[in-house]
Design a protein around this motif. Structure first.
Motif, PDB file in Angstrom:
ATOM      1  N   VAL A   7     -34.294 -51.920  40.409  1.00  0.00           N
ATOM      2  CA  VAL A   7     -34.334 -53.384  40.276  1.00  0.00           C
ATOM      3  C   VAL A   7     -33.403 -53.839  39.156  1.00  0.00           C
ATOM      4  N   LEU A   8     -33.480 -53.156  38.016  1.00  0.00           N
ATOM      5  CA  LEU A   8     -32.663 -53.567  36.860  1.00  0.00           C
ATOM      6  C   LEU A   8     -31.178 -53.330  37.117  1.00  0.00           C
ATOM      7  N   ARG A   9     -30.852 -52.231  37.785  1.00  0.00           N
ATOM      8  CA  ARG A   9     -29.448 -51.994  38.139  1.00  0.00           C
ATOM      9  C   ARG A   9     -28.958 -53.070  39.086  1.00  0.00           C
ATOM     10  N   GLY A  10     -29.830 -53.481  39.985  1.00  0.00           N
ATOM     11  CA  GLY A  10     -29.500 -54.561  40.919  1.00  0.00           C
ATOM     12  C   GLY A  10     -29.214 -55.865  40.193  1.00  0.00           C
ATOM     13  N   ARG A  11     -29.730 -55.991  38.980  1.00  0.00           N
ATOM     14  CA  ARG A  11     -29.480 -57.193  38.180  1.00  0.00           C
ATOM     15  C   ARG A  11     -28.313 -56.977  37.223  1.00  0.00           C
ATOM     16  N   GLY A  12     -27.545 -55.910  37.459  1.00  0.00           N
ATOM     17  CA  GLY A  12     -26.316 -55.688  36.701  1.00  0.00           C
ATOM     18  C   GLY A  12     -26.501 -55.002  35.360  1.00  0.00           C
ATOM     19  N   TRP A  67     -37.675 -61.412  42.269  1.00  0.00           N
ATOM     20  CA  TRP A  67     -36.646 -60.381  42.330  1.00  0.00           C
ATOM     21  C   TRP A  67     -36.869 -59.534  43.580  1.00  0.00           C
ATOM     22  N   SER A  68     -35.786 -59.168  44.205  1.00  0.00           N
ATOM     23  CA  SER A  68     -35.854 -58.530  45.519  1.00  0.00           C
ATOM     24  C   SER A  68     -36.616 -57.197  45.499  1.00  0.00           C
ATOM     25  N   ILE A  69     -37.553 -57.086  46.447  1.00  0.00           N
ATOM     26  CA  ILE A  69     -38.276 -55.823  46.651  1.00  0.00           C
ATOM     27  C   ILE A  69     -37.891 -55.358  48.049  1.00  0.00           C
ATOM     28  N   ALA A  70     -37.007 -54.390  48.136  1.00  0.00           N
ATOM     29  CA  ALA A  70     -36.572 -53.937  49.463  1.00  0.00           C
ATOM     30  C   ALA A  70     -36.173 -52.476  49.395  1.00  0.00           C
ATOM     31  N   GLY A  71     -36.011 -51.879  50.559  1.00  0.00           N
ATOM     32  CA  GLY A  71     -35.491 -50.518  50.666  1.00  0.00           C
ATOM     33  C   GLY A  71     -36.198 -49.526  49.759  1.00  0.00           C
ATOM     34  N   LYS A  72     -35.397 -48.865  48.898  1.00  0.00           N
ATOM     35  CA  LYS A  72     -35.936 -47.805  48.047  1.00  0.00           C
ATOM     36  C   LYS A  72     -36.929 -48.336  47.010  1.00  0.00           C
ATOM     37  N   VAL A  73     -36.776 -49.592  46.615  1.00  0.00           N
ATOM     38  CA  VAL A  73     -37.713 -50.177  45.644  1.00  0.00           C
ATOM     39  C   VAL A  73     -39.098 -50.290  46.287  1.00  0.00           C
ATOM     40  N   ALA A  74     -39.135 -50.799  47.511  1.00  0.00           N
ATOM     41  CA  ALA A  74     -40.408 -50.936  48.221  1.00  0.00           C
ATOM     42  C   ALA A  74     -41.044 -49.559  48.434  1.00  0.00           C
ATOM     43  N   GLU A  75     -40.210 -48.601  48.788  1.00  0.00           N
ATOM     44  CA  GLU A  75     -40.699 -47.241  49.027  1.00  0.00           C
ATOM     45  C   GLU A  75     -41.310 -46.646  47.746  1.00  0.00           C
ATOM     46  N   ALA A  76     -40.617 -46.832  46.630  1.00  0.00           N
ATOM     47  CA  ALA A  76     -41.099 -46.291  45.356  1.00  0.00           C
ATOM     48  C   ALA A  76     -42.417 -46.951  44.944  1.00  0.00           C
ATOM     49  N   LEU A  77     -42.528 -48.250  45.165  1.00  0.00           N
ATOM     50  CA  LEU A  77     -43.770 -48.951  44.818  1.00  0.00           C
ATOM     51  C   LEU A  77     -44.911 -48.489  45.716  1.00  0.00           C
ATOM     52  N   PHE A  78     -44.609 -48.250  46.978  1.00  0.00           N
ATOM     53  CA  PHE A  78     -45.644 -47.762  47.899  1.00  0.00           C
ATOM     54  C   PHE A  78     -46.142 -46.391  47.431  1.00  0.00           C
ATOM     55  N   VAL A  79     -45.214 -45.533  47.060  1.00  0.00           N
ATOM     56  CA  VAL A  79     -45.590 -44.197  46.570  1.00  0.00           C
ATOM     57  C   VAL A  79     -46.485 -44.334  45.331  1.00  0.00           C
TER      58      VAL A  79
END
Ligand SMILES: [Mn+2]
Length: 360
Positions: free
Chosen positions: A66-71, A180-192
């Protein structure tokens, strides 16, 4: 002493609990302050507690992305190695403090500037060995995202909710609230994070808030079946043989209420399994209906006996295994504790059995 315990064990260890399924227990002001802290930082270090579990690893993976996605320039760091089965959450090999990175490297700026430290799934110095030295010596502000009751108040800003089943749940609610966007690998990591801290939705901390959040994550594309397979159906043959050995040694005592099991050094040599492969194995025998307390005794390389204890409430009968462990210099929580005992293993087993017999 045991290291960090999974959330459900903290959860079960505390009687204080809010109404199930409430959600959003964190004051939104903390969310806004967290955003300000993050927006004001360029170089961010992200870490979590020692002996990282699925919640810890999932949170670090999600927050890093998420933080990398924010630059931001983000440096994830663990304070002890992660289990192999969580490595798929990370695109890179995350450095471990005390291995490729030392406290002096952090303090001396050899890893580059750090102007914000984000700590996930703990708020305690005791869970941050070595990293504590750095925390005490840095001026960088700290942001906490956590769900444990115990707190050393490490954060300038703290997003903390001890009614949440997982830190991943708290992180999800923060990200969602601030948009802030929750998608792809972020969603997967939160699910785990959430699924593992609830024992894949079977522990008592599994409330409607957990299901609602995970339903949203599935809607965002998470494949729960694939994650389950990656996490729970990838034993090595060696590890499975070790488990089979342990199960073969199972003995029931005290009218079937106490299950004891053991593994000796030779078992590891013969099966080719590693000591870390015993993780969670003590729980297997709780499938036996009569079992209230389970113990696994493992003979370590240095000859000491590591004893892991698990308790499960049954009717009015709830044994606090941390008291048993404490009687031998160990510790832990009501439902999960451990201690080290001197050899020989038979004597160690007898000590615990006698102590339990007083209570069961
Ligand atoms: Mn947790």
């Amino acid at each position: 002493m045991l290291g960090h315990l999974p959330a459900q064990e903290y959860w079960e260890a505390t009687s204080e609990r809010n109404e199930k399924g409430k959600g959003f227990c964190v004051d939104n002001r903390a969310f806004r302050q967290a955003v300000e802290l993050i927006d004001g930082a360029e170089h961010i270090l992200v870490t979590t507690h020692t002996r990282p579990d699925g919640d810890a690893c999932g949170c670090v993976a999600a927050m890093t992305q998420v933080l990398r996605g924010r630059g931001k320039t983000v440096r994830p760091l663990f304070v002890s190695p992660i289990p192999d089965w969580y490595a798929f959450l990370f695109e890179e090999k995350v450095p471990v403090l005390g291995e490729s990175v030392q406290v002096e490297d952090l303090v001396g700026g050899r890893l580059g500037r750090i102007d914000l430290v984000v700590i996930l799934d703990t708020n305690s110095y005791g869970q941050l060995p070595r990293f504590e030295d750095y925390l005490r010596r840095t001026d960088a502000p700290v942001l906490i995202v956590d769900h444990h009751v115990t707190s050393d108040k490490l954060g300038r800003v703290e997003i903390a909710d001890h009614t949440a089943a997982a830190a991943g749940l708290v992180l999800f609610e923060f990200l969602k609230d601030v948009g802030w966007s929750i998608a792809g690998k972020v969603a997967e990591a939160l699910f785990v994070a959430i699924a593992t801290d609830t024992g894949w939705f079977h522990l008592r901390n599994t409330d409607s808030r957990v299901f609602r959040t995970c339903a949203e994550l599935v809607d965002l594309g998470v494949d729960s079946n694939e994650l389950y397979r990656k996490l729970y159906q990838t034993f090595s043959h060696a590890r499975f043989k070790l488990m089979a050995t342990m199960l073969d040694r199972l003995e029931l005592h005290l009218d079937g209420r106490y299950a004891s099991q053991y593994l000796v050094r030779e078992d590891f040599e013969r099966t080719g399994a590693a000591y870390r492969d015993t993780e969670n194995m003590v729980n297997e025998c709780q499938r036996i209906g009569s079992v209230v307390v389970a113990a696994l005794f493992v003979e370590l390389r240095d000859g000491r006996i590591r004893c892991s204890l698990r308790s499960r409430p049954k009717g009015e009968q709830a044994i606090d295994v941390s008291e048993i462990a404490a009687a031998f210099g160990g510790g832990g929580h009501k439902m999960a504790a451990g201690t080290y005992l001197p050899a020989p293993i038979g004597h160690a087993m007898q000590l615990i059995r006698d102590e339990l017999a007083k209570r069961l």
